[in-house]
Motif scaffolding. Structure first.
Motif, PDB file in Angstrom:
ATOM      1  N   THR A   1       8.349   1.578  -0.831  1.00  0.00           N
ATOM      2  CA  THR A   1       7.616   2.664  -0.178  1.00  0.00           C
ATOM      3  C   THR A   1       8.540   3.460   0.719  1.00  0.00           C
ATOM      4  OG1 THR A   1       5.608   1.299  -0.189  1.00  0.00           O
ATOM      5  CG2 THR A   1       5.611   3.218   1.255  1.00  0.00           C
TER       6      THR A   1
ATOM      7  N   LYS B   1       7.553  -2.084   1.665  1.00  0.00           N
ATOM      8  CA  LYS B   1       6.627  -1.937   0.540  1.00  0.00           C
ATOM      9  C   LYS B   1       5.205  -2.049   1.043  1.00  0.00           C
ATOM     10  CE  LYS B   1       5.181  -1.469  -3.681  1.00  0.00           C
ATOM     11  NZ  LYS B   1       5.324  -0.164  -4.379  1.00  0.00           N
ATOM     12  N   ARG B   2       4.425  -0.990   0.796  1.00  0.00           N
ATOM     13  CA  ARG B   2       3.037  -0.936   1.239  1.00  0.00           C
ATOM     14  C   ARG B   2       2.106  -0.913   0.037  1.00  0.00           C
ATOM     15  NH1 ARG B   2       0.669   4.572   3.512  1.00  0.00           N
ATOM     16  NH2 ARG B   2       0.874   4.940   1.264  1.00  0.00           N
TER      17      ARG B   2
ATOM     18  N   TRP C   1       1.281  -4.281   4.290  1.00  0.00           N
ATOM     19  CA  TRP C   1       2.729  -4.168   4.173  1.00  0.00           C
ATOM     20  C   TRP C   1       3.280  -5.517   3.729  1.00  0.00           C
ATOM     21  CZ3 TRP C   1       5.350   0.366   4.613  1.00  0.00           C
ATOM     22  CH2 TRP C   1       4.634   1.448   5.151  1.00  0.00           C
TER      23      TRP C   1
END
Length: 470
Positions: free
Chosen positions: A89, A14-15, A50
């Motif tokens: 992401t 997940k960014r 991140w």
């Protein structure tokens, strides 16, 4: 995905885009498109963060997995993606069955609705029909135990009442996957014990549980395995005790050693190397006492009528009936507020309702999570009290030297026979009691095993006593 796998996570990331100024967000939306139209290379007006990066693991059906790590390590982000409230992401995520989650205090509740209305609303979000909720409603209300506040707006609730109702709704719908964040820390000791008992019950029915807690003891006692995260990355997915020791080593290690420890634990996790004793050495740092706090010591042991267990389990009477279980002080008073280090007697009285060729008696003391701290048997292993006759009254006393650390505990007992039925009668968590604080804490954990004051000899050692090393 195998039918035995409830959660499968592969390379999950997940960014987030971090902008220095609000106008940079507009630039990022417009200018890259313009630059591509004129054939120029697009520019980037944000910094990447991140929260989670390339995390992979599996959770089996009926397994309890702890998620541990420092604040900001990505635990909540991971749980939100598993629950479907956040999109990844990169990577893939598969879950099987109904998911119930207790992520944030009061999440999913409308503060202007009453508790009753929120029960139906929250359960509907989880996919239950109105009829299904009605069938479970009495169990939910009984578990929450918030009285007349059930028909008051949730915004008038205390934090403890909110978590009681939220846990009751999520736990009483029999989910396939149950996600529990730190919200349980808000509840009092009795309610925590009740929750842990319910988690064990769900687990026995095949529910997979993800449990996030900073309590090392809770994770070790409740979970088979634990996932250790650090800075959004998987460091270790291992048996709970091993992962917790690694986490505590990272938590208390000097900053200069952090990266080397991360590499070491990752190598152990991937099978490329061994921890070389680091995990074992981390046990010594399990619960470092940073500062001693003064606390008043009760003048004498007392009885608090409010200490009533909510997890009492009475087994069927099959030839014996336990009529009372209570702690007594040296002078014979019934007490449940006890002083650490003093001697008390757990007294169990009852009557036999049938003849037995041989019986023995047992007792137990458990912590809030339900783990047995200690117990006693009379007579010793392999021996029995012969010829217990129907109508015979019994009274057995177990003497305990209460070298327990301050906190709440639960005690119970039972009667077993050398023949069928093996359990003549048993009561689990019959008594709730509290250990009062000592004048100054010197031990930690559950049991104080210190035989004397610690000693320190600095003669001939190149150690500065004013600045102890870790």
């Amino acid at each position: 995905m195998s039918s035995e796998i409830a959660i499968k996570v592969e390379n999950l990331s997940k960014r987030y885009q971090i902008y220095d100024q609000p106008r940079d967000r507009l630039k990022q939306f417009v200018l890259p498109r313009v630059r591509r139209m004129i054939g120029a290379a697009p520019a980037q007006y944000f910094h990447e963060f991140w929260a989670l990066r390339d995390v992979s693991f599996e959770v089996r059906r009926g397994e309890t997995v702890g998620i541990i790590g420092r604040n900001g390590s990505g635990k909540s982000t991971l749980l939100q993606m598993i629950c479907g409230t956040l999109n990844p992401t990169h990577g893939t995520l598969e879950t099987k069955g109904r998911i119930a989650a207790l992520l944030e205090l009061g999440s999913g509740f409308n503060p202007d609705f009453t508790g009753r209305e929120n029960v139906f609303l929250n359960a509907a979000v989880l996919g239950l029909s109105h009829q299904e909720v009605e069938a479970r409603f009495d169990d939910i209300v009984a578990f929450a135990d918030i009285g007349h506040f059930l028909d008051q707006p949730v915004k008038t609730y205390s934090s403890g009442m909110v978590v009681r109702l939220a846990f009751a709704v999520q736990a009483m719908i029999d989910p396939d996957i149950f996600v529990v964040d730190e919200a349980l820390a808000v509840g009092d000791e009795k309610f925590q014990r009740k929750c842990f008992a319910r988690l064990e019950e769900l687990k026995s029915r095949g529910t997979s549980i993800l449990f996030v807690s900073h309590s090392a003891a809770s994770v070790i006692e409740l979970c088979e395995r634990s996932l250790l995260l650090d800075s959004g990355s998987r460091i270790m997915y291992a048996p709970a005790a091993q992962a917790v020791r690694a986490y505590q080593k990272l938590l208390y290690a000097p900053k200069a050693d952090h990266e080397s420890l991360v590499r070491e634990f990752r190598a152990a996790d991937s099978g490329a190397g061994a921890v070389n004793g680091a995990a074992g050495a981390a046990g010594a740092a399990a619960d470092i006492v940073l500062a001693a706090q003064d606390a008043a010591r009760n003048a004498e042991s007392t009885f608090d009528p409010g200490l009533v267990p909510e997890t009492t389990t009475v087994y069927p009477a099959q030839g014996a009936e336990i009529q009372s279980i209570a702690f007594r002080s040296e002078d014979g008073r019934v007490v449940n507020v006890l002083q650490s280090g003093e001697t008390y007697y757990l007294e169990m009285q009852g009557v036999f309702t049938r003849d037995f060729a041989g019986v023995f008696f047992g007792s137990h003391i458990r912590n809030i999570q339900g783990a047995e701290i200690t117990g006693q048997r009379y007579p010793e292993e392999g021996s029995y009290v012969p010829d217990a006759r129907a109508g015979t009254q019994f009274k057995v006393r177990f003497a305990f030297n209460m070298n327990l650390i301050q906190g709440a505990y639960f005690a119970g007992g039972g009667v077993w026979s050398a023949e069928e039925p093996a359990c003549a009668h048993r009561i689990v968590d019959a008594v709730m009691f509290r250990i009062t604080p000592t004048e100054r804490k010197k031990s930690f954990g559950y049991v104080d095993l210190a035989a004397s004051e610690p000693t320190l000899d600095l003669s001939g050692c190149a150690i500065n006593a004013a600045t102890p090393t870790m």
